[in-house]
Design a protein around this motif. Structure first.
Motif, PDB file in Angstrom:
ATOM      1  N   ARG A 159       0.800  -1.219   0.000  1.00 39.04           N
ATOM      2  CA  ARG A 159       0.000   0.000   0.000  1.00 39.04           C
ATOM      3  C   ARG A 159       0.833   1.271   0.000  1.00 39.04           C
ATOM      4  N   GLY A 160       2.006   1.248   0.623  1.00 40.72           N
ATOM      5  CA  GLY A 160       2.804   2.465   0.732  1.00 40.72           C
ATOM      6  C   GLY A 160       3.103   3.065  -0.623  1.00 40.72           C
ATOM      7  N   ARG A 161       3.556   2.230  -1.561  1.00 32.81           N
ATOM      8  CA  ARG A 161       3.866   2.723  -2.903  1.00 32.81           C
ATOM      9  C   ARG A 161       2.599   3.151  -3.640  1.00 32.81           C
ATOM     10  N   GLY A 329      11.504   8.805  -4.017  1.00 36.30           N
ATOM     11  CA  GLY A 329      11.840   8.372  -2.668  1.00 36.30           C
ATOM     12  C   GLY A 329      10.735   7.552  -2.036  1.00 36.30           C
ATOM     13  N   GLY A 330       9.472   7.966  -2.239  1.00 36.42           N
ATOM     14  CA  GLY A 330       8.360   7.218  -1.677  1.00 36.42           C
ATOM     15  C   GLY A 330       8.245   5.818  -2.248  1.00 36.42           C
ATOM     16  N   HIS A 331       8.505   5.689  -3.547  1.00 35.39           N
ATOM     17  CA  HIS A 331       8.435   4.370  -4.182  1.00 35.39           C
ATOM     18  C   HIS A 331       9.445   3.406  -3.567  1.00 35.39           C
ATOM     19  N   HIS A 332      10.608   3.918  -3.209  1.00 33.34           N
ATOM     20  CA  HIS A 332      11.663   3.045  -2.696  1.00 33.34           C
ATOM     21  C   HIS A 332      11.585   2.808  -1.186  1.00 33.34           C
ATOM     22  N   HIS A 357       8.301   6.721  10.470  1.00 34.88           N
ATOM     23  CA  HIS A 357       9.735   6.981  10.522  1.00 34.88           C
ATOM     24  C   HIS A 357      10.287   7.480   9.188  1.00 34.88           C
ATOM     25  N   VAL A 358       9.488   7.392   8.138  1.00 37.05           N
ATOM     26  CA  VAL A 358       9.905   7.945   6.850  1.00 37.05           C
ATOM     27  C   VAL A 358       9.982   9.476   6.904  1.00 37.05           C
ATOM     28  N   LEU A 359       9.346  10.091   7.906  1.00 35.45           N
ATOM     29  CA  LEU A 359       9.161  11.546   7.925  1.00 35.45           C
ATOM     30  C   LEU A 359      10.310  12.323   8.559  1.00 35.45           C
ATOM     31  N   TRP A 360      11.293  11.656   9.154  1.00 38.02           N
ATOM     32  CA  TRP A 360      12.324  12.384   9.898  1.00 38.02           C
ATOM     33  C   TRP A 360      13.004  13.463   9.050  1.00 38.02           C
ATOM     34  N   ILE A 361      13.541  13.087   7.925  1.00 39.04           N
ATOM     35  CA  ILE A 361      14.317  14.050   7.118  1.00 39.04           C
ATOM     36  C   ILE A 361      13.421  15.085   6.437  1.00 39.04           C
ATOM     37  N   PRO A 362      12.368  14.695   5.727  1.00 44.55           N
ATOM     38  CA  PRO A 362      11.583  15.725   5.031  1.00 44.55           C
ATOM     39  C   PRO A 362      10.856  16.684   5.964  1.00 44.55           C
ATOM     40  N   SER A 363      10.224  16.156   7.020  1.00 47.27           N
ATOM     41  CA  SER A 363       9.356  17.000   7.840  1.00 47.27           C
ATOM     42  C   SER A 363      10.103  17.760   8.928  1.00 47.27           C
ATOM     43  N   LEU A 364      11.146  17.159   9.491  1.00 46.48           N
ATOM     44  CA  LEU A 364      11.855  17.804  10.593  1.00 46.48           C
ATOM     45  C   LEU A 364      13.000  18.676  10.112  1.00 46.48           C
ATOM     46  N   ILE A 365      13.542  18.407   8.920  1.00 49.93           N
ATOM     47  CA  ILE A 365      14.727  19.139   8.455  1.00 49.93           C
ATOM     48  C   ILE A 365      14.406  20.002   7.231  1.00 49.93           C
ATOM     49  N   LEU A 366      13.976  19.386   6.138  1.00 49.09           N
ATOM     50  CA  LEU A 366      13.835  20.125   4.882  1.00 49.09           C
ATOM     51  C   LEU A 366      12.727  21.173   4.931  1.00 49.09           C
ATOM     52  N   VAL A 394      10.588  23.175   0.531  1.00 50.22           N
ATOM     53  CA  VAL A 394       9.282  23.056   1.179  1.00 50.22           C
ATOM     54  C   VAL A 394       8.415  22.037   0.446  1.00 50.22           C
ATOM     55  N   THR A 395       8.526  22.002  -0.875  1.00 52.11           N
ATOM     56  CA  THR A 395       7.767  21.021  -1.660  1.00 52.11           C
ATOM     57  C   THR A 395       8.115  19.604  -1.240  1.00 52.11           C
ATOM     58  N   ILE A 396       9.413  19.309  -1.150  1.00 56.66           N
ATOM     59  CA  ILE A 396       9.822  17.966  -0.733  1.00 56.66           C
ATOM     60  C   ILE A 396       9.388  17.695   0.707  1.00 56.66           C
ATOM     61  N   GLY A 397       9.669  18.669   1.600  1.00 60.89           N
ATOM     62  CA  GLY A 397       9.374  18.451   3.010  1.00 60.89           C
ATOM     63  C   GLY A 397       7.909  18.248   3.297  1.00 60.89           C
ATOM     64  N   SER A 398       7.047  19.002   2.638  1.00 65.26           N
ATOM     65  CA  SER A 398       5.612  18.906   2.911  1.00 65.26           C
ATOM     66  C   SER A 398       4.955  17.753   2.166  1.00 65.26           C
ATOM     67  N   LEU A 399       5.282  17.605   0.886  1.00 63.57           N
ATOM     68  CA  LEU A 399       4.587  16.604   0.079  1.00 63.57           C
ATOM     69  C   LEU A 399       4.980  15.185   0.445  1.00 63.57           C
ATOM     70  N   ALA A 400       6.203  15.004   0.945  1.00 62.51           N
ATOM     71  CA  ALA A 400       6.600  13.655   1.359  1.00 62.51           C
ATOM     72  C   ALA A 400       5.737  13.138   2.502  1.00 62.51           C
ATOM     73  N   SER A 401       5.143  14.057   3.269  1.00 61.92           N
ATOM     74  CA  SER A 401       4.326  13.636   4.415  1.00 61.92           C
ATOM     75  C   SER A 401       2.929  13.188   4.004  1.00 61.92           C
ATOM     76  N   VAL A 402       2.469  13.589   2.819  1.00 63.28           N
ATOM     77  CA  VAL A 402       1.062  13.362   2.461  1.00 63.28           C
ATOM     78  C   VAL A 402       0.709  11.873   2.380  1.00 63.28           C
ATOM     79  N   PRO A 403       1.367  11.063   1.524  1.00 64.38           N
ATOM     80  CA  PRO A 403       0.970   9.649   1.460  1.00 64.38           C
ATOM     81  C   PRO A 403       1.224   8.909   2.760  1.00 64.38           C
ATOM     82  N   VAL A 404       2.248   9.316   3.510  1.00 63.60           N
ATOM     83  CA  VAL A 404       2.570   8.626   4.767  1.00 63.60           C
ATOM     84  C   VAL A 404       1.483   8.869   5.802  1.00 63.60           C
ATOM     85  N   THR A 405       1.067  10.133   5.970  1.00 67.95           N
ATOM     86  CA  THR A 405       0.045  10.430   6.966  1.00 67.95           C
ATOM     87  C   THR A 405      -1.300   9.819   6.598  1.00 67.95           C
TER      88      THR A 405
END
Length: 514
Positions: A159-161, A329-332, A357-366, A394-405
């Motif tokens: 489902r993640g991918r 990144g999400g696919h992998h 745990h996928v969110l550490w780098i995009p959401s907390l740093i980028l 901001v695009t990477i940091g915010s959008l990476a969180s969408v499918p995960v959340t």
């Protein structure tokens, strides 16, 4: 539990398929991925429509006699429709079928685009804004019904991918709509920015009619399921002409419970905590994206960059690059990292919190770095390429969180995946749709640098919500309202052994690629 030759780790199929060939979990891969591809196209097209006029503010403002900020209210109306429309439309999918509701919502979105294109007189501003509201109302439906169809079709470890593909298609549409429309309408009358999408929506509706299938299937009581017609035309009529020919029969009380479920899910502590993070993390991106055209098209004397419409459209490619990197990144990692954590931490026993745990780098740093850089660029009027870098981060940091959340909340409410997706979508958009109404007073009060600097700080603080769920998510999920919560925690998902992080899935002795 078993491993294949070479001692590669295995993944158990969750949920367990029924013996019926009509169970979507038993459909061949090409059939599942065809449906997923059409869902992604519907999400993409549905997102393009509401925001098609996002960048062409000058021409619209001149025709309607409004300021650029007032003209941006049409974008806020589109976002409002995207946030709250699915609350009203999605329950119909339980009654009329998932595929049928998606098809007719595409048709309604097409009508809304024609509506916007003919609003060309000075007294039609309100009607134009309403066309954007209803385009968002119907256009967002494929993305919120999509999670239900994904859980119908795919196993937990796949489902993640799939969620990444679905939501990146939607988010790509929110960027492609303004970009393509701006290039097309630059130097000509603005309605053409809506007319081109009519063809895309029509083609999407035809593909839905040809390829999409009803995925509803009752595995608890297989006798309730209805066999689809073998004849292709009869199958299409049964799928898309409103009715319950392909759905397991259910009373209206069940439909009412489905309609109320989003409200109950939204009040559960786990949703409130994740929703707070989503509201802040993604809301700042929506707010920034909605106002970038205003900053870029303002004159340098007003603190802007004096961009033309075509230059503004070219600037949006920093969003495109960011979205493509998020998709890659999400696919992998959106499936592999949680499965790896399940094997390393709990000997293959699954917990939904492993997905976070996928969110550490995009959401907390980028994301915070990008917001801070965006504010500093506007404050000190740095080169527009620095602004592009900030938007990219901001695009990477915010959008990476969408499918995960979305995936996490869906797996906290496995009986109501579409309804959980609706709630997360509303949290995701609700802040961004209001920001254009008060951004100017906020900037006037503290300065543009501090506005986005505060956003960066709030983004860091919001990650504490994710950390809390990583730490005590299993306990918090137990605090529920009306017993709507259900998850797949505790299933023995991953096997032991060394080798591929993805592994293979095992069911009745047959190997299915992860």
């Amino acid at each position: 539990m078993e491993t294949d030759k070479g001692s590669r780790p295995t993944v158990v199929l969750v949920p367990e398929p029924s013996p019926s060939p009509n169970d979507p979990l038993n459909w061949p891969k090409w059939r599942k991925y065809r449906i997923l591809a059409v869902l992604c196209l519907a999400s993409f097209s549905g997102a393009i429509a509401p925001l098609s006029g996002q960048l062409n503010l000058v021409q619209q403002a001149q025709i309607y006699g409004k300021t650029k900020v007032q003209e941006s209210y049409a974008n806020s109306a589109a976002l409002a429709g995207m946030a709250f429309g699915p609350f009203f439309v999605a329950p119909l999918a339980h009654r009329l079928g998932r595929s049928s509701v998606i098809f007719w919502c595409m048709v309604c979105t097409l009508v809304c685009q024609i509506w916007a294109a003919v609003m060309t007189h000075s007294d039609e501003y309100i009607a134009f804004v309403m066309s954007r509201l209803f385009a968002g109302f119907f256009g967002a439906v494929p993305t919120v019904i999509g999670p239900r169809m994904i859980t119908d079709l795919l196993f937990l470890h796949q489902r993640g991918r799939a969620f990444t593909a679905l939501h990146m298609s939607f988010l790509m549409g929110t960027i492609a709509g303004p970009t393509f429309s701006a290039f097309i309408s630059a130097g000509t009358f603005f309605p053409v920015e809506f007319w081109w999408s009519v063809g895309l929506l029509g083609a999407t509706a035809i593909l839905i009619l040809l390829c999409l299938e009803e995925t509803a299937f009752d595995r608890i009581d297989p006798e309730r399921n209805r066999l689809p017609p073998a004849n292709w035309l009869a199958n299409r009529r049964a799928t898309f002409l409103f009715g319950q020919q392909l759905l397991p029969p259910s009373p209206w009380s069940t439909t009412a419970r489905i309609a109320v479920a989003p409200l109950l899910i939204g009040l559960c502590p786990v949703t409130l905590i994740m929703g707070t993070f989503t509201l802040i993390s993604f809301g700042f991106y929506v707010g920034m994206n909605a106002l970038v055209p205003v900053w870029l098209q303002r004159s340098p004397a007003e603190g802007g960059y004096g961009f033309t419409l075509r230059q503004n459209a070219a600037f949006t490619f920093c969003h495109w690059i960011g979205i493509l990197l998020v998709q890659l990144g999400g696919h992998h990692y959106n499936d592999r990292l949680p499965l790896l954590l399940a094997r390393r931490r709990s000997h293959g026993v699954w917990k939904p919190e492993y997905r976070l745990h996928v969110l550490w780098i995009p959401s907390l740093i980028l994301n915070p770095i990008g917001l801070g850089l965006f504010g500093a660029t506007l404050q000190y009027h740095l080169h527009y390429m620095v602004l592009a870098l900030a938007v990219f981060l901001v695009t990477i940091g915010s959008l990476a969180s969408v499918p995960v959340t979305v995936n996490y909340v869906v797996e906290c409410f496995t009986r109501y995946p579409a309804e959980a997706g609706i709630v997360v979508g509303a949290y995701r958009i609700v802040y961004g749709l209001t920001i254009s109404f008060y951004i100017d007073p906020w900037v006037a009060a503290v300065g543009v640098g501090w506005v986005y600097g505060m956003m960066a700080f709030f983004a860091v603080v919001s990650f504490l919500c994710v950390g809390l769920l990583m730490w005590k998510g299993d306990v918090i999920r137990g605090w529920q309202i009306a017993s709507v919560a259900s998850s797949e925690e505790g299933v023995q998902l991953a096997g032991e052994g060394e080798g591929s992080e993805c592994g293979t899935a095992v069911h009745e002795g047959k190997m299915d690629a992860c």
